[in-house]
Motif scaffolding. Sequence first.
Motif, short mmCIF file in Angstrom:
data_model
loop_
_atom_site.label_atom_id
_atom_site.label_comp_id
_atom_site.label_asym_id
_atom_site.label_seq_id
_atom_site.Cartn_x
_atom_site.Cartn_y
_atom_site.Cartn_z
N VAL A 57 0.81 -1.21 0.00
CA VAL A 57 0.00 0.00 0.00
C VAL A 57 0.85 1.26 0.00
O VAL A 57 1.92 1.30 0.61
CB VAL A 57 -0.97 -0.02 1.21
CG1 VAL A 57 -0.20 -0.03 2.53
CG2 VAL A 57 -1.96 1.14 1.16
N ASP A 58 0.37 2.28 -0.70
CA ASP A 58 1.00 3.60 -0.64
C ASP A 58 0.65 4.25 0.70
O ASP A 58 -0.53 4.37 1.06
CB ASP A 58 0.47 4.51 -1.76
CG ASP A 58 1.05 4.20 -3.12
OD1 ASP A 58 2.20 3.75 -3.18
OD2 ASP A 58 0.35 4.44 -4.13
N MET A 59 1.65 4.67 1.45
CA MET A 59 1.43 5.40 2.69
C MET A 59 0.68 6.71 2.39
O MET A 59 0.81 7.26 1.28
CB MET A 59 2.79 5.70 3.34
CG MET A 59 2.73 6.31 4.72
SD MET A 59 4.33 6.97 5.23
CE MET A 59 5.33 5.49 5.25
N PRO A 60 -0.09 7.24 3.32
CA PRO A 60 -0.76 8.52 3.08
C PRO A 60 0.19 9.61 2.60
O PRO A 60 1.30 9.76 3.12
CB PRO A 60 -1.34 8.88 4.46
CG PRO A 60 -1.58 7.56 5.11
CD PRO A 60 -0.43 6.69 4.66
N GLY A 61 -0.25 10.35 1.57
CA GLY A 61 0.58 11.41 1.03
C GLY A 61 1.69 10.94 0.13
O GLY A 61 2.53 11.73 -0.30
N HIS A 62 1.69 9.64 -0.18
CA HIS A 62 2.69 9.04 -1.06
C HIS A 62 1.98 8.29 -2.19
O HIS A 62 0.86 7.78 -1.99
CB HIS A 62 3.59 8.07 -0.29
CG HIS A 62 4.45 8.72 0.74
ND1 HIS A 62 3.94 9.36 1.86
CD2 HIS A 62 5.81 8.83 0.85
CE1 HIS A 62 4.94 9.84 2.59
NE2 HIS A 62 6.08 9.53 2.00
N GLY A 63 2.64 8.19 -3.34
CA GLY A 63 2.01 7.49 -4.45
C GLY A 63 0.66 8.10 -4.75
O GLY A 63 0.52 9.31 -4.92
N GLU A 64 -0.38 7.26 -4.74
CA GLU A 64 -1.73 7.73 -5.06
C GLU A 64 -2.66 7.72 -3.85
O GLU A 64 -3.88 7.86 -4.00
CB GLU A 64 -2.32 6.87 -6.18
CG GLU A 64 -1.54 6.95 -7.49
CD GLU A 64 -2.09 6.01 -8.55
OE1 GLU A 64 -3.32 5.87 -8.63
OE2 GLU A 64 -1.29 5.41 -9.28
N SER A 65 -2.13 7.54 -2.65
CA SER A 65 -2.97 7.56 -1.45
C SER A 65 -3.16 8.99 -0.94
O SER A 65 -2.22 9.79 -0.93
CB SER A 65 -2.34 6.71 -0.33
OG SER A 65 -2.45 5.34 -0.61
N THR A 66 -4.37 9.28 -0.48
CA THR A 66 -4.70 10.60 0.05
C THR A 66 -3.87 10.91 1.29
O THR A 66 -3.67 10.04 2.15
CB THR A 66 -6.20 10.66 0.42
OG1 THR A 66 -6.97 10.20 -0.69
CG2 THR A 66 -6.63 12.07 0.78
#
Length: 272
Positions: free
Chosen positions: A54-63
């Motif tokens: 999973v993308d951590m928050p604020g990274h990649g495409e995660s909010t």
Amino acid sequence: MMSRTLPLSNKRIAHYFEQGTGEPLVLIHGVGMQALAWYPQIDDLSAEFRVISVDMPGHGESTALDTDAGLPQFVDWAIEFIETLDAGPVNLAGHSMGSLIAAGVAVTRPDLVKRVAVLNGVYRRTAEARHAVLQRAAELRSGTIDVETPLKRWFNADEAQRLAAQKVESWLKSVDLAGYATAYTAFASGDEVFADGWHTIACPALVLTGSDDPNSTPKMAKQMAGAARDGRAVVISDERHMVNLTAPEEVNRALRAWLHTEPQTETLKSEV
């Protein structure tokens, strides 16, 4: 590898990659990285497990989370992600900042965690080390991003490490600066938040680092593993902070052994 999004509360989304079938293995990367930073583990372990990176928050495409979010808020996010997946209890592994999150989930919501793995994690930093990371967090919040310094700290000049270093450089250069700064600030001040809870972790706990990681030290790994009820420390020689990328065979071997460790039952623990 399937790219997926999961709706969370407050109109946020979590983006993740999924590959394989079997017991779920959730992977959380470190600050400035993204879900693909686990690519050697996704490729190898998905032959036997349902790997969810999973993308951590604020990274990649995660909010992103709020800019003042601390480690507890990142842990709450991970708990919501696992609950919304409806796949628990999961095997949960984190790297660097992700390892602080994974340990926090194991401490606060043990019902969601079948096994926990902490890669290149920090634990009770020295005052000098804490000052250094807090200073870097302040620089990030002021809008300054230094890519070269962590690359020199994380990788050596060997040709074998060049590909991994190039990938990491591209991720650091593409990260959202505000999301990076929020996560790094939580990371900088988060090494003691759940430290006192390590003795409550009863599931199989793997704590792994590189012998040459100056920040996530072998001493820290041994302290964490020793505090857990069923902990094992693994130190990989001549490796640094990005050990999952620079020594993937050794890391995958350790992860697979951890994934095949049977959790103790309450009855067995009471008899010991």
